[in-house]
Design an enzyme around this catalytic site. Structure first.
Site, PDB file in Angstrom:
ATOM      1  N   ASP A 173       0.855  -1.189   0.000  1.00  0.00           N
ATOM      2  CA  ASP A 173       0.000   0.000   0.000  1.00  0.00           C
ATOM      3  C   ASP A 173       0.891   1.239   0.000  1.00  0.00           C
ATOM      4  OD1 ASP A 173      -2.182   1.700   0.105  1.00  0.00           O
ATOM      5  OD2 ASP A 173      -2.562   1.407   2.231  1.00  0.00           O
ATOM      6  N   LEU A 174       1.802   1.248  -0.944  1.00  0.00           N
ATOM      7  CA  LEU A 174       2.794   2.316  -1.003  1.00  0.00           C
ATOM      8  C   LEU A 174       2.223   3.555  -1.689  1.00  0.00           C
ATOM      9  CD1 LEU A 174       5.737   3.060  -0.425  1.00  0.00           C
ATOM     10  CD2 LEU A 174       6.288   2.224  -2.704  1.00  0.00           C
TER      11      LEU A 174
END
Length: 187
Positions: free
Chosen positions: A153-154
């Site tokens: 979930d960058l």
């Protein structure tokens, strides 16, 4: 959700101890049903983004030095991207793992908004033609993809710099073992 993030952060810390807050524990609140917690080591964060060179170095280390515990793509439990559960079922091929993830997201979309003939038609083309044409060649004719640990979930809201060290820190992970370049697909 908290269990998934705890294990995500734990896996990142195994490879790069200073790149993420070390997870301490997670659990459920005794007095409040449906309330849960995650406790991580405190980092005093400074505003702004970390040095691009330091950030890239840490991500390269995470991707190069991590290894899937079973040489497969996936994760040992469900992680969440926001409040959406990620399909982390172990698979032997990157194409299968990626396709399963897309199917899961499309099912959540249909559940939330109802059936859409147009979306179903486009999904069949995407998963029946586009994904195989792009991903299958990566794992044929002797080529392989190494499952690397990904943050999952960058985005700019999940990275910072430690005020004391200046080093990059990532948090709010929904980790899985996947193709290292997928880390930046949705960035």
């Amino acid at each position: 959700m908290m269990q998934g993030e705890y294990h995500s952060m734990l896996e990142i810390c195994k490879v790069s101890p200073s790149f993420a807050p070390h997870p301490i524990c997670w659990g459920s609140c005794a007095e409040e049903t449906g309330r849960h917690f995650l406790l991580l080591k405190f980092h005093d964060l400074k505003s702004g983004t970390p040095s691009a060179a330091d950030f890239a170095r840490e991500f390269a280390k995470l991707h190069k030095e991590s290894s899937s515990p079973n040489a497969m793509f996936g994760f040992h439990l469900t992680t969440y991207n926001g409040n959406l559960p990620q399909n982390n079922m172990w698979t032997k091929s990157w194409e299968e793992f990626f396709s399963n993830g897309i199917w899961s997201m499309l099912a959540l979309e249909e559940e939330a908004r109802g059936p859409s003939e147009e979306l179903q038609e486009l999904s069949k083309a995407l998963l029946g033609k586009v994904v195989p044409r792009l991903l299958r060649p990566l794992e044929t004719q002797g080529r392989t993809v190494k499952p690397s640990l990904l943050h999952g979930d960058l985005w700019i809201g999940n990275i910072a710099s430690d005020k004391a060290t200046g080093q990059p820190v990532v948090f709010d992970s929904s980790a899985y073992y996947g193709h290292h370049e997928c880390e930046f697909c949705f960035f």
